[in-house]
Design an enzyme around this catalytic site. Structure first.
Site, PDB file in Angstrom:
ATOM      1  N   ILE A 400       0.836  -1.192   0.000  1.00  0.00           N
ATOM      2  CA  ILE A 400       0.000   0.000   0.000  1.00  0.00           C
ATOM      3  C   ILE A 400       0.876   1.249   0.000  1.00  0.00           C
ATOM      4  O   ILE A 400       1.786   1.384   0.814  1.00  0.00           O
ATOM      5  CB  ILE A 400      -0.921   0.018   1.237  1.00  0.00           C
ATOM      6  CG1 ILE A 400      -1.692  -1.308   1.339  1.00  0.00           C
ATOM      7  CG2 ILE A 400      -1.871   1.201   1.174  1.00  0.00           C
ATOM      8  CD1 ILE A 400      -2.533  -1.646   0.144  1.00  0.00           C
ATOM      9  N   THR A 447       2.272  -2.462   4.338  1.00  0.00           N
ATOM     10  CA  THR A 447       2.533  -1.041   4.111  1.00  0.00           C
ATOM     11  C   THR A 447       3.776  -0.877   3.257  1.00  0.00           C
ATOM     12  O   THR A 447       4.628  -1.768   3.183  1.00  0.00           O
ATOM     13  CB  THR A 447       2.755  -0.286   5.427  1.00  0.00           C
ATOM     14  OG1 THR A 447       4.065  -0.589   5.945  1.00  0.00           O
ATOM     15  CG2 THR A 447       1.716  -0.637   6.467  1.00  0.00           C
ATOM     16  N   ASP A 448       3.909   0.261   2.634  1.00  0.00           N
ATOM     17  CA  ASP A 448       5.197   0.660   2.082  1.00  0.00           C
ATOM     18  C   ASP A 448       6.057   1.105   3.263  1.00  0.00           C
ATOM     19  O   ASP A 448       5.616   1.125   4.416  1.00  0.00           O
ATOM     20  CB  ASP A 448       5.014   1.779   1.056  1.00  0.00           C
ATOM     21  CG  ASP A 448       6.150   1.831   0.031  1.00  0.00           C
ATOM     22  OD1 ASP A 448       7.244   1.298   0.312  1.00  0.00           O
ATOM     23  OD2 ASP A 448       5.957   2.412  -1.048  1.00  0.00           O
ATOM     24  N   ALA A 449       7.301   1.469   2.990  1.00  0.00           N
ATOM     25  CA  ALA A 449       8.236   1.812   4.066  1.00  0.00           C
ATOM     26  C   ALA A 449       7.660   2.898   4.963  1.00  0.00           C
ATOM     27  O   ALA A 449       7.220   3.946   4.492  1.00  0.00           O
ATOM     28  CB  ALA A 449       9.568   2.260   3.477  1.00  0.00           C
ATOM     29  N   SER A 450       7.679   2.647   6.254  1.00  0.00           N
ATOM     30  CA  SER A 450       6.998   3.535   7.205  1.00  0.00           C
ATOM     31  C   SER A 450       7.800   4.777   7.547  1.00  0.00           C
ATOM     32  O   SER A 450       7.310   5.644   8.268  1.00  0.00           O
ATOM     33  CB  SER A 450       6.687   2.768   8.493  1.00  0.00           C
ATOM     34  OG  SER A 450       7.883   2.400   9.168  1.00  0.00           O
TER      35      SER A 450
END
Length: 743
Positions: A400, A447-450
């Protein structure tokens, strides 16, 4: 819900008090125009009701606590508008006879709804269907009994709602058999709370030492890892050690967007996504996936953060300009399926990205929240089409993006204020109602990188970490500070932000992905191949594929002055310029590729004179030089007497550091800017970005070589000489919506 006189306000208020919820009378939300119309004895039409119903739906979505609203909601279509604001809404239909309803209405002379309209309401009423989340109760019963009956029924409805998007382990994409399901359930049952929380995290390994890995596994119990690329031997040993020490087999992720390159330092660069979409031969994408699968599997990886299924609509968007297969959903679907099929030949699952879709906003979510602004219908025709096709094709997980979708969010949450639009990573209406519900995705969501500012600018870290899982993500990509993030996630569970049902559903999906790979039945020593498998990485066969792809995809964008071919026989002396835009986060020499260009040109028989900027000359020890002196020396009337042609090779990057990427010249009015196009034939070659014509529209010959590899550079020089044909294709983005770029 129900017709006038059924007791909505009385029962609703009593129910709210009994369950500790807020109560709101929906009549209070009618605009004055509706109230006046009803008081005059004129029934409302659907156009009158639509904004009122949307407002009611938005109140549910905006409420942080339990909420009971009294509203007639007579038609299925009306209830659909309300539930589009919050899919968890349950309707309680208060049913009564016409005689009892009329009696109650006549007892309320001050109410704006006259009894004469009861017949109209009863004619309009559509009793809730069996497929709706709804209860029916008899208003002849005492209020206390109605409330108790509703409470009892709601308890069951809450359980049903919690299971609305629960994983089906037997269905695609997992398709687990009974033994695998038993492993998922027994593993889940054996885990401590800390181990459950840890499985939600994918660690970014910044250290190859055993001590580092011991700390990550023992303290945080992570479900997956992505390592920092290095030599293939070191990477493989690192993965082998991690798998030998973990209690539950790990998902080991890599970023094989270009083949084996990016997964280890010596992996094979096959092509970019754009390159794989720049030739009629769709098998290029399959070859890229095949090489990616073989080389990453040799390392011990089992999870690919690819393919990228974004659509490059906006030429100014440079974060996916080379990372999208093209600018239409059709080319993206065709090539993404090919890549998926190719990499799936190895024991690898995919995470396509970046939902709900990048390529409209020109900005990079690494440095700012970006937005997909398509409306619901247009999104469904474009990005939605891509996701439906890929989900149907079997993709196992979806990454995402920290990308907001205002029109989509408002479609599912009517009345949602602009300030409340969240990136998809935090938006349940996008993750659950759209991705799980309408698109039917049963796989894993991560998730993509937070650390990306597209996420971190939205809310405090302690809130956003658990909020991603609560919203519908199953795994959280990368700790910022491991101790803090782990505690934030644990606190989110303990405070109820992450429910027991949501946590266990996420864990089942994580374990199911592992079981679908067969990790649960493999001996630990078999999870990573033997050292001999590394011979596949960067092999001659893979480099030959890369050379063939380069030859097919190098693209002549324009040659309006007829400069080509240029050969050593016709244009011996070449002035060579290199443009890099400066070093990026990899800290690699940004102009290292220029040595390769010079070598290949000289090997072809050219005499090469490399231009040096003032900074480069000063670094070499030269004194008394500045940008004005360099301009004076370079731009002289005898330029054409010294050089027969000028070649400009640009390898401009800047990924994740700038909101957009353009050429940055070395100085004001720099000597390397192609002023010399009027003096000698000039060829501009891009080794990366496809949008450089906006900055060098004056060049009459432009080539997109896609990559700074030796294979691509060699093939480009062959084609400049006319020794092989240009076969690559391009889309209209290359002209950057400017008339002069075509000249």
């Amino acid at each position: 819900m129900g017709v006038a006189g059924c007791g909505k306000s009385t029962v609703g208020a009593a129910l709210a008090e009994s369950i500790g919820a807020e109560f709101l009378d929906g009549d209070s939300l009618h605009p004055q125009s509706n109230i006046d119309k009803m008081a005059s004895g004129t029934p409302l039409n659907d156009d009158d009701r639509a904004p009122w119903l949307a407002e009611i739906g938005s109140r549910f979505a905006a409420s942080d606590t339990g909420l009971v609203i009294a509203c007639s909601a007579l038609k299925r279509s009306y209830r659909d508008i309300i539930r589009s604001g919050d899919s968890s809404v349950v309707f309680v239909h208060l049913h009564g006879t016409k005689e009892l309803l009329a009696e109650r209405m006549n007892a309320r002379p001050d109410h704006f709804m006259p009894a004469s309209l009861l017949d109209s309401q009863l004619a309009t009423l559509e009793v809730p269907h069996a497929d709706e989340a709804a209860l029916v109760v008899d208003i002849a019963e005492p209020v206390e009994k109605i409330v108790n009956d509703v409470k009892a029924a709601l308890s069951g409805s809450a359980e049903a709602a919690a299971g609305r998007f629960q994983v089906d382990l037997k269905a695609a994409p997992f398709k687990l058999d009974d033994d695998a399901i038993a492993w998922v359930e027994s593993t889940l049952g054996s885990m401590t709370l800390e181990e459950k929380i840890g499985q939600l995290f994918i660690n970014h390994n910044n250290d190859y030492s055993p001590e580092y890995l011991d700390g990550v596994l023992e303290n945080y119990h992570v479900g997956g890892m992505r390592y920092r690329p290095g030599p293939s031997g070191a990477v493989q040993e690192h993965i082998r050690y991690a798998q030998s020490k973990t209690k539950i087999p790990l998902l080991i992720a890599s970023n094989p967007e270009m083949g084996g390159a990016g997964s280890c330092d010596d992996g094979t660069f096959v092509s970019t996504h754009l390159q794989a979409g720049s030739h009629p031969d769709k098998s290029i994408a399959r070859q890229m996936g095949q090489v990616a699968g073989v080389e990453t599997a040799a390392l011990g990886c089992n999870w690919a953060f690819a393919p990228i299924v974004d659509i490059h609509y906006n030429w100014r968007n440079t974060v996916i300009s080379t990372r999208a297969f093209g600018n239409t959903p059709e080319i993206v679907v065709e090539r993404a399926k090919e890549y998926f099929d190719g990499i799936s030949e190895s024991r690898t699952v995919c995470a396509m990205k970046h939902f709900p879709g990048d390529g409209l906003d020109e900005r990079d979510q690494h440095v700012v929240t970006s937005y997909n602004t398509f409306g619901y219908e247009e999104w469904n025709r474009t990005y939605g089409h891509v996701y439906r096709e890929m989900i149907g094709h079997g993709v196992q997980s979806i990454m995402i993006g920290h990308i907001g979708a205002p029109e989509l969010s408002k479609h599912f949450r009517p009345g949602l204020a602009d300030k409340d639009i969240l990136p998809a990573t935090l938006a349940p209406e996008l993750l659950q109602d759209l991705l799980r519900g309408e698109l039917g995705f049963n796989g894993l969501i991560l998730t993509d990188a937070s650390q990306m500012i597209g996420l971190t600018q939205v809310m405090k870290r302690k809130d956003l970490v658990p909020a991603t899982i609560a919203a519908g993500c199953d795994m959280f990509l990368f700790f910022r500070n491991p101790d803090e993030d782990f505690q934030y996630m644990l606190d989110g569970y303990k405070s109820g932000v992450i429910t027991e049902e949501r946590l266990h559903d996420a864990l089942r999906r994580i374990l199911a992905l592992k079981a679908s790979l067969g990790l649960h039945t493999s001996a630990r020593e078999e999870l990573v191949p033997p050292v001999g498998a590394l011979e596949l990485i960067g092999s001659e066969a893979h480099r030959a594929i890369a050379a063939e792809v380069a030859d097919k995809t190098i693209t002549l964008v324009k040659d309006t002055a007829g400069n080509l071919p240029i050969t050593p026989e016709t244009h011996k002396r070449i002035r060579l310029y290199g443009i890099s835009g400066g070093s990026d986060f990899t800290r690699a020499d940004p102009l290292a590729y220029l040595d390769t260009v010079k070598e290949e040109l000289e090997s072809a028989g050219f005499e090469v004179h490399v231009f040096k900027t003032a900074e480069q000359r000063e670094a070499a020890g030269e004194t008394g030089v500045n940008f004005m002196s360099v301009i004076s020396e370079e731009a002289t009337g005898d330029y054409a007497d010294k050089y027969d042609a000028a070649f400009v090779f640009a390898n401009v990057k800047g990924f994740a550091q700038e909101a957009a990427i353009r050429i940055k010249w070395s100085t004001p009015m720099a000597a390397e800017i192609p002023w010399y196009v009027t003096e000698v034939p000039t060829v501009f070659v891009s080794l990366n970005q496809p949008n450089h014509l906006i900055d060098v529209p004056m060049v009459k010959t432009a080539i997109h070589a896609h990559a700074g590899t030796r294979e691509a550079i060699r093939a480009t020089i062959q084609k400049i000489q006319g020794k092989s044909e240009f076969q690559g294709t391009f889309n209209e983005n290359v002209f950057c919506d400017s008339f002069d770029t075509r000249l």
